[in-house]
Design a protein around this motif. Structure first.
Motif, PDB file in Angstrom:
ATOM      1  N   ARG A 209       0.828  -1.204   0.000  1.00 31.04           N
ATOM      2  CA  ARG A 209       0.000   0.000   0.000  1.00 31.04           C
ATOM      3  C   ARG A 209       0.862   1.255   0.000  1.00 31.04           C
ATOM      4  O   ARG A 209       0.615   2.196  -0.768  1.00 31.04           O
ATOM      5  N   ARG A 210       1.902   1.267   0.837  1.00 34.42           N
ATOM      6  CA  ARG A 210       2.792   2.428   0.874  1.00 34.42           C
ATOM      7  C   ARG A 210       3.539   2.590  -0.445  1.00 34.42           C
ATOM      8  O   ARG A 210       3.755   3.715  -0.919  1.00 34.42           O
ATOM      9  N   THR A 211       3.915   1.474  -1.053  1.00 33.31           N
ATOM     10  CA  THR A 211       4.633   1.535  -2.331  1.00 33.31           C
ATOM     11  C   THR A 211       3.760   2.144  -3.416  1.00 33.31           C
ATOM     12  O   THR A 211       4.209   2.982  -4.202  1.00 33.31           O
ATOM     13  N   GLN A 212       2.479   1.733  -3.472  1.00 31.32           N
ATOM     14  CA  GLN A 212       1.586   2.277  -4.498  1.00 31.32           C
ATOM     15  C   GLN A 212       1.274   3.741  -4.250  1.00 31.32           C
ATOM     16  O   GLN A 212       1.149   4.518  -5.194  1.00 31.32           O
ATOM     17  N   GLU A 213       1.152   4.135  -2.984  1.00 32.45           N
ATOM     18  CA  GLU A 213       0.938   5.551  -2.687  1.00 32.45           C
ATOM     19  C   GLU A 213       2.147   6.373  -3.112  1.00 32.45           C
ATOM     20  O   GLU A 213       2.008   7.479  -3.647  1.00 32.45           O
ATOM     21  N   SER A 214       3.347   5.826  -2.877  1.00 27.89           N
ATOM     22  CA  SER A 214       4.561   6.510  -3.316  1.00 27.89           C
ATOM     23  C   SER A 214       4.625   6.583  -4.838  1.00 27.89           C
ATOM     24  O   SER A 214       4.991   7.616  -5.411  1.00 27.89           O
ATOM     25  N   LEU A 215       4.237   5.499  -5.503  1.00 33.23           N
ATOM     26  CA  LEU A 215       4.225   5.487  -6.971  1.00 33.23           C
ATOM     27  C   LEU A 215       3.200   6.478  -7.509  1.00 33.23           C
ATOM     28  O   LEU A 215       3.428   7.140  -8.520  1.00 33.23           O
ATOM     29  N   SER A 216       2.064   6.591  -6.817  1.00 32.80           N
ATOM     30  CA  SER A 216       1.053   7.567  -7.200  1.00 32.80           C
ATOM     31  C   SER A 216       1.599   8.983  -7.093  1.00 32.80           C
ATOM     32  O   SER A 216       1.357   9.832  -7.956  1.00 32.80           O
ATOM     33  N   GLU A 217       2.374   9.240  -6.041  1.00 31.77           N
ATOM     34  CA  GLU A 217       2.995  10.550  -5.876  1.00 31.77           C
ATOM     35  C   GLU A 217       3.980  10.830  -7.012  1.00 31.77           C
ATOM     36  O   GLU A 217       4.016  11.940  -7.570  1.00 31.77           O
ATOM     37  N   MET A 218       4.763   9.837  -7.378  1.00 27.73           N
ATOM     38  CA  MET A 218       5.705  10.012  -8.487  1.00 27.73           C
ATOM     39  C   MET A 218       4.972  10.290  -9.797  1.00 27.73           C
ATOM     40  O   MET A 218       5.387  11.152 -10.588  1.00 27.73           O
ATOM     41  N   THR A 219       3.880   9.570 -10.033  1.00 25.52           N
ATOM     42  CA  THR A 219       3.099   9.791 -11.243  1.00 25.52           C
ATOM     43  C   THR A 219       2.528  11.196 -11.267  1.00 25.52           C
ATOM     44  O   THR A 219       2.518  11.861 -12.317  1.00 25.52           O
ATOM     45  N   ALA A 220       2.047  11.664 -10.121  1.00 27.38           N
ATOM     46  CA  ALA A 220       1.494  13.011 -10.041  1.00 27.38           C
ATOM     47  C   ALA A 220       2.570  14.061 -10.308  1.00 27.38           C
ATOM     48  O   ALA A 220       2.334  15.044 -11.025  1.00 27.38           O
ATOM     49  N   ILE A 221       3.764  13.858  -9.732  1.00 28.78           N
ATOM     50  CA  ILE A 221       4.866  14.792  -9.973  1.00 28.78           C
ATOM     51  C   ILE A 221       5.223  14.814 -11.456  1.00 28.78           C
ATOM     52  O   ILE A 221       5.431  15.880 -12.056  1.00 28.78           O
ATOM     53  N   THR A 222       5.290  13.646 -12.070  1.00 28.59           N
ATOM     54  CA  THR A 222       5.614  13.559 -13.496  1.00 28.59           C
ATOM     55  C   THR A 222       4.576  14.287 -14.329  1.00 28.59           C
ATOM     56  O   THR A 222       4.911  15.057 -15.242  1.00 28.59           O
ATOM     57  N   GLU A 223       3.298  14.049 -14.026  1.00 29.22           N
ATOM     58  CA  GLU A 223       2.224  14.679 -14.804  1.00 29.22           C
ATOM     59  C   GLU A 223       2.260  16.188 -14.649  1.00 29.22           C
ATOM     60  O   GLU A 223       2.058  16.933 -15.613  1.00 29.22           O
ATOM     61  N   GLU A 224       2.524  16.665 -13.442  1.00 29.52           N
ATOM     62  CA  GLU A 224       2.545  18.105 -13.201  1.00 29.52           C
ATOM     63  C   GLU A 224       3.781  18.768 -13.799  1.00 29.52           C
ATOM     64  O   GLU A 224       3.695  19.810 -14.448  1.00 29.52           O
ATOM     65  N   ALA A 225       4.943  18.148 -13.592  1.00 35.98           N
ATOM     66  CA  ALA A 225       6.193  18.795 -13.982  1.00 35.98           C
ATOM     67  C   ALA A 225       6.512  18.656 -15.461  1.00 35.98           C
ATOM     68  O   ALA A 225       7.165  19.535 -16.041  1.00 35.98           O
ATOM     69  N   LEU A 226       6.085  17.579 -16.091  1.00 31.78           N
ATOM     70  CA  LEU A 226       6.445  17.336 -17.490  1.00 31.78           C
ATOM     71  C   LEU A 226       5.330  17.658 -18.473  1.00 31.78           C
ATOM     72  O   LEU A 226       5.466  17.400 -19.667  1.00 31.78           O
ATOM     73  N   SER A 227       4.209  18.188 -17.974  1.00 33.64           N
ATOM     74  CA  SER A 227       3.196  18.690 -18.895  1.00 33.64           C
ATOM     75  C   SER A 227       3.719  19.983 -19.523  1.00 33.64           C
ATOM     76  O   SER A 227       4.686  20.587 -19.038  1.00 33.64           O
ATOM     77  N   VAL A 228       3.075  20.418 -20.585  1.00 33.23           N
ATOM     78  CA  VAL A 228       3.522  21.656 -21.237  1.00 33.23           C
ATOM     79  C   VAL A 228       3.454  22.821 -20.261  1.00 33.23           C
ATOM     80  O   VAL A 228       4.390  23.634 -20.165  1.00 33.23           O
ATOM     81  N   SER A 229       2.350  22.902 -19.510  1.00 36.42           N
ATOM     82  CA  SER A 229       2.209  24.000 -18.546  1.00 36.42           C
ATOM     83  C   SER A 229       3.274  23.916 -17.461  1.00 36.42           C
ATOM     84  O   SER A 229       3.849  24.932 -17.055  1.00 36.42           O
ATOM     85  N   GLY A 230       3.550  22.704 -16.982  1.00 38.33           N
ATOM     86  CA  GLY A 230       4.552  22.537 -15.934  1.00 38.33           C
ATOM     87  C   GLY A 230       5.951  22.904 -16.399  1.00 38.33           C
ATOM     88  O   GLY A 230       6.719  23.548 -15.675  1.00 38.33           O
ATOM     89  N   ILE A 231       6.292  22.491 -17.610  1.00 39.98           N
ATOM     90  CA  ILE A 231       7.614  22.830 -18.161  1.00 39.98           C
ATOM     91  C   ILE A 231       7.755  24.335 -18.324  1.00 39.98           C
ATOM     92  O   ILE A 231       8.798  24.929 -17.987  1.00 39.98           O
ATOM     93  N   LEU A 232       6.703  24.990 -18.841  1.00 44.59           N
ATOM     94  CA  LEU A 232       6.755  26.445 -18.990  1.00 44.59           C
ATOM     95  C   LEU A 232       6.952  27.125 -17.638  1.00 44.59           C
ATOM     96  O   LEU A 232       7.756  28.057 -17.505  1.00 44.59           O
ATOM     97  N   LEU A 233       6.225  26.651 -16.638  1.00 42.37           N
ATOM     98  CA  LEU A 233       6.324  27.253 -15.313  1.00 42.37           C
ATOM     99  C   LEU A 233       7.722  27.090 -14.739  1.00 42.37           C
ATOM    100  O   LEU A 233       8.305  28.040 -14.190  1.00 42.37           O
ATOM    101  N   SER A 234       8.293  25.889 -14.859  1.00 45.24           N
ATOM    102  CA  SER A 234       9.624  25.662 -14.292  1.00 45.24           C
ATOM    103  C   SER A 234      10.686  26.471 -15.021  1.00 45.24           C
ATOM    104  O   SER A 234      11.650  26.937 -14.416  1.00 45.24           O
ATOM    105  N   LYS A 235      10.529  26.655 -16.327  1.00 45.54           N
ATOM    106  CA  LYS A 235      11.507  27.450 -17.084  1.00 45.54           C
ATOM    107  C   LYS A 235      11.387  28.934 -16.767  1.00 45.54           C
ATOM    108  O   LYS A 235      12.391  29.639 -16.630  1.00 45.54           O
ATOM    109  N   VAL A 236      10.156  29.422 -16.638  1.00 50.51           N
ATOM    110  CA  VAL A 236       9.951  30.838 -16.343  1.00 50.51           C
ATOM    111  C   VAL A 236      10.547  31.203 -14.995  1.00 50.51           C
ATOM    112  O   VAL A 236      11.176  32.257 -14.835  1.00 50.51           O
ATOM    113  N   PHE A 237      10.382  30.307 -13.994  1.00 48.66           N
ATOM    114  CA  PHE A 237      10.857  30.610 -12.650  1.00 48.66           C
ATOM    115  C   PHE A 237      12.156  29.886 -12.303  1.00 48.66           C
ATOM    116  O   PHE A 237      12.551  29.835 -11.135  1.00 48.66           O
ATOM    117  N   ASN A 238      12.803  29.295 -13.324  1.00 47.27           N
ATOM    118  CA  ASN A 238      14.099  28.639 -13.137  1.00 47.27           C
ATOM    119  C   ASN A 238      14.027  27.599 -12.016  1.00 47.27           C
ATOM    120  O   ASN A 238      14.852  27.570 -11.106  1.00 47.27           O
TER     121      ASN A 238
END
Length: 648
Positions: A209-238
């Motif tokens: 259960r803890r492993t899947q929750e951790s994997l869910s967190e990783m998936t959420a980070i990936t979806e947020e950070a590697l989406s077009v909006s996320g990439i633009l945000l990270s580049k704008v604010f370095n």
């Protein structure tokens, strides 16, 4: 955590108590494949029965054919038949195994596909508030990672348990028939192994259960950070380094949990393997005592019996080990199934009532009425290993929190009416409830109090499909999926012709721009339409709504972020789209709604004024102050001296 909510973490005892219920639900997934499961069971029983014959053939090879116990000469004719049987049986069982593996693969993968489809369909029925309160990556993780994580249970476990249980039972009976004394020696430690295995399985459940929750967190980070909006945000604010470090931390946690999960039970399995490895030596020692008469039963123990017994005992090791591993896998998978069933058990807050009536979009008038409507967003539901208490009813739907100062009603006692064919505009400060009000018309949310009616019928009494057909929405940030322009427009109506798509594009002032692209209507829009400008995306969204041809049109600040030239094109398209329809427009630029038939001013979730452009200017209230601010004129303060928030 919202006020008034009690969170109870699911502990080991609750997991153990709920195991049987989860197993029953897993069994229901296989119910549509009962006939094939029966064939698999028959194949397992036949294969196990054939395999159980081999040790007795082995005994006869030694005691009757090679070294007859009566002291006679070897019997080569009997040996030939016995050897033939020992050759044919493995060939037959191998063929049976191939068919069995095919059937189990079909059954398991089909059941997993059913589970994935059911989960996706159920999520499609969930209300909008569920998705606004849940990370997209977490939803994706349950749909992909959790379902994939139970693949083994659905494809192999049921058959493996049956096959190994039958094999172990047949082997145990064979061993008893050969020598009950040696059988007792072989199984003496089995009860202890079972107890240890249960404890190891529970620990693996918690880790899974803890492993899947951790994997869910990783998936959420990936979806947020590697989406077009996320990439633009990270580049704008370095923030690329910070995002990478955030992913690394989650990745390290996932790695540590994976290692713990992989190592949990390894010592136990090593002990079991060691026991089975040394058991033949103990059997030989016990046989020595038996044949010398120090232990009873030695007279019946022949060389053939001893060889046959050790052969069976060696074959017993593999199915017993597999049963133990499967049991651990099942207990591990129970945690994943609980996460999946947790979503499936959520009841949508917005459901179609029994006996709901269908709107006839072709003949409906399109009158929209808010009758003393109050609305408050429900508390978010807690998932991922926690259970919300106190604020939840039996349905699993979050219950509204009682009214209290500052508790946050989005709308309070709103009364407004939009007659058929009228253009009604909603204006007011940011957070005044404009968008919330429009989302109640297509029933994206359920009103808390009062009623929203279309042509005199409460929207709660209308079928979901007819309501969706009757209402069209153009939002401030239109969503385009990664595909062609043609596909994005045609999404509004299945089976639309090329001519109808082009007609909608022309009406939306986007056809000429589309044809200027090298690929025309086959141009790929990119993720969320990022290959297009804001005005182009907005006009494509308008074309999509025009193709749908709804009777009621909602425009949610559709021109707020456009330049003057593009705004003119979009505004022309919007005016064309609004003709002959009941239209509710959320106005950012007040200049775009001068010609509205009625304007409603909202503040604090209430309608504070209504009238035409001229009437509201003459009244000198909220609308007049907002208009003055946008025109660059000094705004008049409210009675308490405060000035209006111009973010409308």
């Amino acid at each position: 955590m919202p006020r008034g909510l009690t969170v109870t973490h699911i502990g080991e005892d609750e997991l153990a108590r709920g195991g049987r219920g989860v197993l029953r639900r897993i069994a229901t997934l296989l119910r549509p494949y009962r006939a094939r499961m029966a064939l698999v069971m028959l194949a397992v029983v036949v294969a196990a029965a054939l395999t159980a014959v081999v040790p007795f053939l082995t005994r006869e090879v030694f005691d009757s054919a090679l070294f007859p116990v009566d002291g006679g000469a070897p019997r080569l004719d009997l040996l030939g038949w016995l050897v033939a049987g020992m050759v044919v049986i493995p060939l037959v069982t191998a063929l049976i195994g191939i068919g069995q593996n095919y059937l189990t693969s079909v059954i398991g993968n089909s059941a997993m596909a059913d589970l994935r489809s059911d989960l996706f369909a159920h999520l499609q029925r969930m209300e909008l508030a569920f998705f606004t309160a849940t990370r997209t990556g977490s939803i994706q993780s349950r749909l992909a990672n959790d379902v994939s994580g139970v693949r083994t249970v659905l494809t192999d476990v049921a058959t493996s348990i049956l096959q190994n249980t039958v094999t172990v039972s047949a082997a145990f009976v064979s061993m008893l028939l050969l020598s009950w004394q040696l059988t007792l020696l072989t199984v003496v430690l089995m009860p202890l192994f079972v107890v240890i295995q249960v404890r190891v399985g529970r620990r693996r459940q918690r880790l899974a259960r803890r492993t899947q929750e951790s994997l869910s967190e990783m998936t959420a980070i990936t979806e947020e950070a590697l989406s077009v909006s996320g990439i633009l945000l990270s580049k704008v604010f370095n923030r690329a380094g910070a995002e990478t470090e955030r992913y690394r931390r989650a990745n390290r946690e996932q790695t540590a949990l994976q290692v713990q999960q992989a190592m949990t039970g390894r010592t136990f399995m090593a002990v079991v393997q060691t026991f089975f490895a040394i058991t033949p030596a103990l059997i030989y020692l016990a046989a020595g005592f038996m044949v010398t008469g120090r232990v009873g039963g030695g007279n019946a123990l022949t060389a053939g019996t001893l060889i046959a017994f050790t052969t069976v005992q060696a074959r017993l090791q593999q199915p017993l080990m597999q049963l133990m591993r499967v049991s651990l896998d099942v207990q591990t998978s129970l945690a994943l199934f609980r996460r999946i069933f947790e979503y499936l058990d959520l009841r949508p807050a917005v459901v179609e009532r029994p006996g709901a009536v269908a709107l006839d979009v072709a003949t409906m008038a399109g009158r929209v009425e808010f009758d003393a409507v109050s609305f408050r967003y429900p508390e978010p539901r807690a998932l991922s290993g926690t259970v919300l208490r106190d604020r939840f009813g039996d349905s699993g739907v979050a219950m509204p929190v009682p009214d209290a100062p500052g508790d946050g009603w989005a709308l309070r006692e709103v009364d407004l009416t939009v007659e058929p064919g009228q253009l009604a505009a909603l204006v007011g400060p940011s957070g005044s409830g404009k968008t919330t009000a429009t989302y109640l018309v297509p029933r994206f949310h359920e009103v808390t109090e009062g009623a929203v009616r279309i042509d005199g019928v409460d929207v709660r009494d209308l079928t979901a499909s007819s309501l969706a057909d009757a209402v069209g929405i153009v939002t401030q940030e239109p969503y385009l999926f990664h595909g062609t322009i043609r596909d994005n427009i045609a999404y509004a109506r299945e089976g639309a012709t090329a001519g109808e798509i082009e007609q909608a594009a022309r009406a939306a002032n986007i056809h000429d721009r589309i044809m200027s692209f090298a690929d025309g209507y086959e141009t790929i829009t990119g993720e969320r339409g990022y290959r297009l400008s804001g005005g182009e995306k907005q006009r494509l969204a308008i074309a999509r709504v025009l193709l749908k041809d709804p009777r009621i049109l909602i425009l949610d600040e559709a021109t707020s972020s456009l330049d003057t030239g593009t705004e003119r094109l979009v505004q022309e398209a919007l005016e064309r789209a609004a003709r002959g329809r009941t239209t509710i427009a959320i106005a950012h630029r007040l200049s775009t709604i001068r010609a509205a038939d009625v304007i409603y001013g909202l503040a604090g979730g209430r309608v504070v004024e209504q009238g035409t452009h001229e009437e509201l200017l003459a009244r000198g209230g909220l609308y007049a102050r907002l208009h003055a601010e946008q025109a660059g004129l000094p705004s008049q303060p409210d009675a308490d001296g405060a000035r209006a928030d111009v973010s409308v």
